[in-house]
Write a protein that holds these residues in place. Structure first.
Motif, PDB file in Angstrom:
ATOM      1  N   VAL A  21     -19.992   4.317  56.040  1.00 31.61           N
ATOM      2  CA  VAL A  21     -20.632   3.082  56.614  1.00 31.61           C
ATOM      3  C   VAL A  21     -20.871   2.067  55.756  1.00 31.61           C
ATOM      4  O   VAL A  21     -21.658   2.088  54.985  1.00 31.61           O
ATOM      5  N   PRO A  22     -20.457   0.690  56.253  1.00 33.41           N
ATOM      6  CA  PRO A  22     -20.712  -0.408  55.110  1.00 33.41           C
ATOM      7  C   PRO A  22     -22.254  -0.547  54.959  1.00 33.41           C
ATOM      8  O   PRO A  22     -22.722  -0.540  56.019  1.00 33.41           O
ATOM      9  N   ILE A  23     -22.808  -0.827  53.923  1.00 31.74           N
ATOM     10  CA  ILE A  23     -24.128  -0.988  53.664  1.00 31.74           C
ATOM     11  C   ILE A  23     -24.774  -2.193  54.248  1.00 31.74           C
ATOM     12  O   ILE A  23     -25.919  -2.433  54.875  1.00 31.74           O
ATOM     13  N   GLN A  24     -23.946  -3.435  54.466  1.00 37.88           N
ATOM     14  CA  GLN A  24     -24.429  -4.499  55.109  1.00 37.88           C
ATOM     15  C   GLN A  24     -24.791  -4.318  56.809  1.00 37.88           C
ATOM     16  O   GLN A  24     -25.455  -5.202  57.262  1.00 37.88           O
ATOM     17  N   ASN A  25     -24.062  -3.206  57.271  1.00 31.62           N
ATOM     18  CA  ASN A  25     -24.524  -2.827  58.634  1.00 31.62           C
ATOM     19  C   ASN A  25     -25.662  -2.134  58.852  1.00 31.62           C
ATOM     20  O   ASN A  25     -26.293  -2.078  60.025  1.00 31.62           O
ATOM     21  N   ARG A  26     -26.387  -1.818  57.626  1.00 29.94           N
ATOM     22  CA  ARG A  26     -27.631  -0.909  58.057  1.00 29.94           C
ATOM     23  C   ARG A  26     -28.788  -1.869  57.962  1.00 29.94           C
ATOM     24  O   ARG A  26     -28.751  -3.087  57.598  1.00 29.94           O
ATOM     25  N   ASN A  27     -30.040  -1.077  58.445  1.00 32.23           N
ATOM     26  CA  ASN A  27     -30.986  -1.992  58.146  1.00 32.23           C
ATOM     27  C   ASN A  27     -31.185  -2.468  57.119  1.00 32.23           C
ATOM     28  O   ASN A  27     -31.851  -1.593  56.168  1.00 32.23           O
ATOM     29  N   ILE A  28     -31.317  -3.551  56.610  1.00 28.45           N
ATOM     30  CA  ILE A  28     -31.483  -4.060  55.074  1.00 28.45           C
ATOM     31  C   ILE A  28     -33.143  -3.753  54.435  1.00 28.45           C
ATOM     32  O   ILE A  28     -33.217  -3.268  53.468  1.00 28.45           O
ATOM     33  N   THR A  29     -33.998  -3.711  55.382  1.00 31.27           N
ATOM     34  CA  THR A  29     -35.250  -3.893  55.225  1.00 31.27           C
ATOM     35  C   THR A  29     -35.555  -2.431  54.854  1.00 31.27           C
ATOM     36  O   THR A  29     -36.335  -2.083  53.769  1.00 31.27           O
ATOM     37  N   ARG A  30     -35.063  -1.497  55.662  1.00 30.30           N
ATOM     38  CA  ARG A  30     -35.036  -0.044  55.594  1.00 30.30           C
ATOM     39  C   ARG A  30     -34.602   0.536  54.071  1.00 30.30           C
ATOM     40  O   ARG A  30     -35.252   1.133  53.365  1.00 30.30           O
ATOM     41  N   VAL A  31     -33.302  -0.238  53.811  1.00 31.78           N
ATOM     42  CA  VAL A  31     -32.813   0.283  52.500  1.00 31.78           C
ATOM     43  C   VAL A  31     -33.670  -0.337  51.390  1.00 31.78           C
ATOM     44  O   VAL A  31     -34.067   0.628  50.284  1.00 31.78           O
ATOM     45  N   ILE A  32     -34.238  -1.297  51.482  1.00 34.33           N
ATOM     46  CA  ILE A  32     -35.094  -1.809  50.340  1.00 34.33           C
ATOM     47  C   ILE A  32     -36.293  -1.181  50.087  1.00 34.33           C
ATOM     48  O   ILE A  32     -36.861  -0.780  49.088  1.00 34.33           O
TER      49      ILE A  32
END
Lengths: 184, 180
Positions: A75-86
């Motif tokens: 799954v491409p990373i930009q589609n994920r919730n960026i705040t959660r990843v950070i």
């Protein structure tokens, strides 16, 4: 092999082994008559009894299915919730930094204690310590010997060429220009 | 018309006429692989067993075979490994040390040398004094005129080690021919 290399090899063989060079290169061995006309049948018969029928039927489709499934997992990373990843990344980094600092403190304490310990050692104690290390190595070696499994060793090393050369053979080989001349 | 290696592999993998394509593969390589194995295991019946195993393994392994690889050297590699595994197993069964290279001398030598003239018989005997893998290298270079790079892929050894191995094999055979 190109003509030039072929000639170099022939010349080398003539110099190195004149008797062998003078012999006709024929295969002296014989296979039973008709052996090669029946081999394919025997092999296919064996395969039919050992390998499930239709093994390769639809093989290409199976491979394509597998590839497609693997692709959908990414799954491409930009589609994920960026705040959660950070926030997850920051938590992991914090754990590593704290761990490193704690460990560093332990290492410093250990170095200091080892230094004092070594300074206090007498010569005979040092000798003993050396003997202990040797013994320790020996124990490791014995453990390795016990764990050593001839069958698996052979399985893993069947590709090693027989390099059972004597030192005279190696000297002779290196002093010849054979290994320099032949291109491959 | 004979199919190319790539065509054979593609046809087998497509599943369409796979058996026929595999038969083509066997017929294309059976003789070369037979002699390669026979040089190592010596006796015909053992060679037959090993060769059949090689083709069965090839069939099973073709699913993972990359089409850009060289089928020819891949088959030789399977044949070399199968032969060495077979020889080591035989040695173990007969309580012969793995590094004993004279085991084949007990395996029907008379039959092996039948029909050779005197000098060729001497050459065959000289070959039997070589370790199995060195004998295979000698066979591929001397009789089959293969390139070192091909032999290297076939036996999984560096080109440098192979050249040294071949050189030493040639010297040993020459010494045997002149001294015996």
């Amino acid at each position: 092999m190109n003509k030039e290399n072929e000639n170099i090899e022939k010349e080398e063989l003539m110099k190195m082994a004149p008797t062998l060079f003078s012999l006709e290169r024929i295969n002296n061995l014989k296979a039973p008559e008709g052996y090669f006309s029946n081999l394919a049948d025997s092999v296919i018969e064996r395969i039919d009894s050992e390998v499930p029928s239709g093994y390769f039927e639809g093989f290409a489709d199976k491979v394509m299915d597998k590839i497609e499934k693997e692709e959908t997992k990414v799954v491409p990373i930009q589609n994920r919730n960026i705040t959660r990843v950070i926030s997850i990344a920051a938590s992991i980094a914090a754990i590593f930094i704290i761990g490193f600092l704690l460990n560093q403190k332990d290492v410093d304490t250990q170095i200091a204690s080892n230094k004092t310990y070594l300074e206090d050692l007498t010569a005979s104690e040092l000798d003993e310590a050396m003997d202990y290390n040797e013994l320790d190595e020996l124990i490791c070696y014995v453990d390795f010997e016990e764990d050593f499994n001839e069958e698996s060793y052979l399985e893993n090393n069947i590709n090693d060429i027989d390099l059972d050369f004597t030192s005279e053979e190696i000297d002779e080989y290196l002093s010849s220009d054979y290994y320099l001349d032949v291109e491959f | 018309m004979q199919l190319s290696d790539q065509e054979i592999v593609a046809q087998i993998k497509s599943g369409k006429d796979a058996n026929k394509a595999f038969r083509d593969l066997i017929e294309k390589y059976q003789e070369r692989l037979y002699w390669h194995i026979r040089r190592m295991v010596v006796n015909h019946d053992d060679t037959d067993d090993v060769l059949q195993n090689v083709f069965v393994k090839t069939w099973k392994g073709l699913a993972n075979f990359r089409e850009d690889s060289n089928l020819y050297t891949w088959l030789y590699r399977i044949a070399t490994n199968e032969s060495i595994t077979f020889i080591n197993k035989k040695k173990k069964e007969n309580n012969i040390p793995i590094d004993d290279e004279s085991y084949h001398l007990h395996a029907g030598q008379a039959d092996y040398l039948m029909g050779c003239d005197e000098i060729q018989e001497k050459l065959e005997k000289a070959l039997l004094t070589l370790p199995e893998k060195q004998r295979a290298v000698f066979h591929m270079k001397y009789y089959e005129d293969m390139k070192y790079t091909q032999i290297s892929e076939a036996v999984g050894t560096s080109v440098g080690a192979l050249k040294a191995s071949y050189h030493i094999a040639v010297k040993k055979i020459e010494t045997y021919l002149t001294e015996n």
